[in-house]
Design a protein around this motif. Structure first.
Motif, PDB file in Angstrom:
ATOM      1  N   UNK A  40     -69.448 -87.707   1.941  1.00 31.63           N
ATOM      2  CA  UNK A  40     -69.090 -87.204   0.632  1.00 31.63           C
ATOM      3  C   UNK A  40     -70.555 -87.283  -0.217  1.00 31.63           C
ATOM      4  N   UNK A  41     -70.546 -86.547  -1.345  1.00 35.37           N
ATOM      5  CA  UNK A  41     -71.953 -86.639  -2.101  1.00 35.37           C
ATOM      6  C   UNK A  41     -72.428 -88.090  -2.332  1.00 35.37           C
ATOM      7  N   UNK A  42     -71.583 -88.892  -2.744  1.00 36.26           N
ATOM      8  CA  UNK A  42     -71.997 -90.445  -3.133  1.00 36.26           C
ATOM      9  C   UNK A  42     -71.678 -91.121  -2.048  1.00 36.26           C
ATOM     10  N   UNK A  43     -71.193 -91.063  -0.902  1.00 38.98           N
ATOM     11  CA  UNK A  43     -70.756 -92.148   0.050  1.00 38.98           C
ATOM     12  C   UNK A  43     -70.458 -91.507   1.183  1.00 38.98           C
ATOM     13  N   UNK A  44     -70.556 -92.402   2.464  1.00 37.88           N
ATOM     14  CA  UNK A  44     -70.258 -91.902   3.755  1.00 37.88           C
ATOM     15  C   UNK A  44     -69.098 -92.897   4.153  1.00 37.88           C
ATOM     16  N   UNK A  45     -67.961 -92.203   4.619  1.00 41.59           N
ATOM     17  CA  UNK A  45     -66.744 -93.208   5.149  1.00 41.59           C
ATOM     18  C   UNK A  45     -66.636 -92.927   6.672  1.00 41.59           C
ATOM     19  N   UNK A  46     -66.375 -94.065   7.293  1.00 41.31           N
ATOM     20  CA  UNK A  46     -66.253 -94.142   8.819  1.00 41.31           C
ATOM     21  C   UNK A  46     -64.848 -94.556   8.939  1.00 41.31           C
ATOM     22  N   UNK A  47     -63.874 -93.945   9.646  1.00 41.57           N
ATOM     23  CA  UNK A  47     -62.828 -94.575  10.109  1.00 41.57           C
ATOM     24  C   UNK A  47     -63.010 -95.151  11.499  1.00 41.57           C
ATOM     25  N   UNK A  48     -62.397 -96.551  11.595  1.00 45.74           N
ATOM     26  CA  UNK A  48     -62.556 -97.164  12.665  1.00 45.74           C
ATOM     27  C   UNK A  48     -61.416 -97.975  13.218  1.00 45.74           C
ATOM     28  N   UNK A  49     -61.236 -98.154  14.586  1.00 43.84           N
ATOM     29  CA  UNK A  49     -60.203 -99.082  15.074  1.00 43.84           C
ATOM     30  C   UNK A  49     -60.745-100.302  15.686  1.00 43.84           C
ATOM     31  N   UNK A  50     -59.994-101.292  15.685  1.00 42.11           N
ATOM     32  CA  UNK A  50     -60.426-102.386  16.531  1.00 42.11           C
ATOM     33  C   UNK A  50     -60.269-102.395  17.857  1.00 42.11           C
ATOM     34  N   UNK A  51     -61.317-102.788  18.607  1.00 43.23           N
ATOM     35  CA  UNK A  51     -61.383-102.599  20.005  1.00 43.23           C
ATOM     36  C   UNK A  51     -60.479-103.372  20.915  1.00 43.23           C
ATOM     37  N   UNK A  52     -60.294-104.545  20.436  1.00 43.78           N
ATOM     38  CA  UNK A  52     -59.505-105.774  21.190  1.00 43.78           C
ATOM     39  C   UNK A  52     -58.129-105.538  20.707  1.00 43.78           C
ATOM     40  N   UNK A  53     -57.042-105.389  21.459  1.00 46.86           N
ATOM     41  CA  UNK A  53     -55.651-105.729  21.091  1.00 46.86           C
ATOM     42  C   UNK A  53     -55.412-106.964  20.928  1.00 46.86           C
ATOM     43  N   UNK A 107     -79.325 -93.387   2.638  1.00 51.15           N
ATOM     44  CA  UNK A 107     -79.393 -93.966   1.173  1.00 51.15           C
ATOM     45  C   UNK A 107     -77.738 -93.561   0.555  1.00 51.15           C
ATOM     46  N   UNK A 108     -77.055 -93.896   1.274  1.00 49.53           N
ATOM     47  CA  UNK A 108     -75.636 -93.742   0.532  1.00 49.53           C
ATOM     48  C   UNK A 108     -74.628 -94.895   1.018  1.00 49.53           C
ATOM     49  N   UNK A 109     -73.782 -95.356   0.240  1.00 48.71           N
ATOM     50  CA  UNK A 109     -72.937 -96.329   0.563  1.00 48.71           C
ATOM     51  C   UNK A 109     -72.204 -95.939   1.779  1.00 48.71           C
ATOM     52  N   UNK A 110     -71.762 -96.726   2.659  1.00 50.40           N
ATOM     53  CA  UNK A 110     -71.117 -96.632   3.956  1.00 50.40           C
ATOM     54  C   UNK A 110     -69.763 -97.676   3.755  1.00 50.40           C
ATOM     55  N   UNK A 111     -68.820 -96.802   3.687  1.00 53.63           N
ATOM     56  CA  UNK A 111     -67.410 -97.569   3.626  1.00 53.63           C
ATOM     57  C   UNK A 111     -66.779 -97.428   4.957  1.00 53.63           C
ATOM     58  N   UNK A 112     -66.330 -98.406   5.605  1.00 56.21           N
ATOM     59  CA  UNK A 112     -65.449 -98.476   7.157  1.00 56.21           C
ATOM     60  C   UNK A 112     -63.783 -98.523   6.558  1.00 56.21           C
ATOM     61  N   UNK A 113     -63.196 -97.656   7.026  1.00 54.36           N
ATOM     62  CA  UNK A 113     -61.717 -97.720   6.930  1.00 54.36           C
ATOM     63  C   UNK A 113     -61.212 -98.206   8.335  1.00 54.36           C
ATOM     64  N   UNK A 142     -78.907-104.009  -4.298  1.00 54.71           N
ATOM     65  CA  UNK A 142     -78.261-104.322  -3.136  1.00 54.71           C
ATOM     66  C   UNK A 142     -76.655-104.068  -3.369  1.00 54.71           C
ATOM     67  N   UNK A 143     -76.139-104.273  -4.503  1.00 54.97           N
ATOM     68  CA  UNK A 143     -74.640-103.840  -4.777  1.00 54.97           C
ATOM     69  C   UNK A 143     -74.447-102.175  -4.817  1.00 54.97           C
ATOM     70  N   UNK A 144     -75.431-101.770  -5.261  1.00 53.19           N
ATOM     71  CA  UNK A 144     -75.314-100.359  -5.293  1.00 53.19           C
ATOM     72  C   UNK A 144     -75.570 -99.746  -4.074  1.00 53.19           C
ATOM     73  N   UNK A 145     -76.610-100.181  -3.055  1.00 59.90           N
ATOM     74  CA  UNK A 145     -76.412 -99.843  -1.855  1.00 59.90           C
ATOM     75  C   UNK A 145     -75.234 -99.935  -0.922  1.00 59.90           C
ATOM     76  N   UNK A 146     -74.699-101.056  -1.256  1.00 57.77           N
ATOM     77  CA  UNK A 146     -73.337-101.393  -0.512  1.00 57.77           C
ATOM     78  C   UNK A 146     -72.101-100.678  -1.260  1.00 57.77           C
ATOM     79  N   UNK A 147     -72.335-100.213  -2.549  1.00 59.06           N
ATOM     80  CA  UNK A 147     -70.945 -99.620  -3.123  1.00 59.06           C
ATOM     81  C   UNK A 147     -70.026-100.645  -3.674  1.00 59.06           C
TER      82      UNK A 147
END
Length: 170
Positions: A30-43, A71-77, A128-133
């Motif tokens: 997105x213009x103001x952030x990156x979002x990465x959808x993840x899954x947990x590897x270990x069942x 240079x944009x906050x990255x959020x993991x979903x 730091x807070x702005x970098x992390x979002x």
């Protein structure tokens, strides 16, 4: 022509998600952030109460701030699977403690990035807070807790020190 030392691009490795026990399955920039959808590897299908194998019930999303890329906050979903024990009826979620502490809002990689930013790069907590979002308070609490764990609680932090000056006494 491909060079033998190159491999296909891998978002999981590039974002160091494999160190957190996660795998990237999707991305949205997105213009103001990156979002990465993840899954947990270990069942994690074994009941912590009775030891029986549980059955998958559903999934929940855990949102975690991660170290910024580009240079944009990255959020993991993070998609976290919930299980239900057929024997004792207890429910539980997959273990995500490798990615982040329980109830934390920032990944372990994000906390390490924040501490390095404050200590080495002399960034303010606001930056730091702005970098992390995340909010200032969330970033500040994470930096203080990680600094205490890594720097202050290290029993060998004064190894080799012979003299402490006035400015270094705290």
């Amino acid at each position: 022509m491909d060079h033998a030392t190159f491999v296909r691009p891998d978002l999981t490795t590039f974002c160091r998600l494999d160190e957190l026990g996660l795998e990237a399955v999707g991305q949205r920039v997105e213009p103001d952030r990156a979002v990465i959808q993840c899954r947990v590897l270990e069942p994690d299908p074994w009941c912590r109460e009775c030891g029986a194998e549980g059955v998958p019930r559903d999934t929940v999303i855990r949102r975690l701030a991660h170290e910024p890329f580009g240079h944009r906050p990255t959020t993991l979903m993070v998609r976290v699977r919930r299980y239900r024990c057929v024997t004792c009826r207890r429910t539980w979620r997959q273990d995500t403690s490798k990615a982040a502490a329980p109830r934390a809002k920032i990944t372990r990689g994000g906390v390490g990035w924040a501490l390095t930013g404050v200590v080495v790069d002399h960034l303010t907590v606001s930056r730091v807070a702005a970098g992390l979002g995340v909010s200032w308070h969330t970033a500040n609490e994470a930096v203080i807790a990680e600094g205490k764990r890594v720097l202050i609680d290290d029993p060998a932090r004064f190894a080799g020190v012979t003299t402490i000056g006035v400015d270094e006494h705290v």
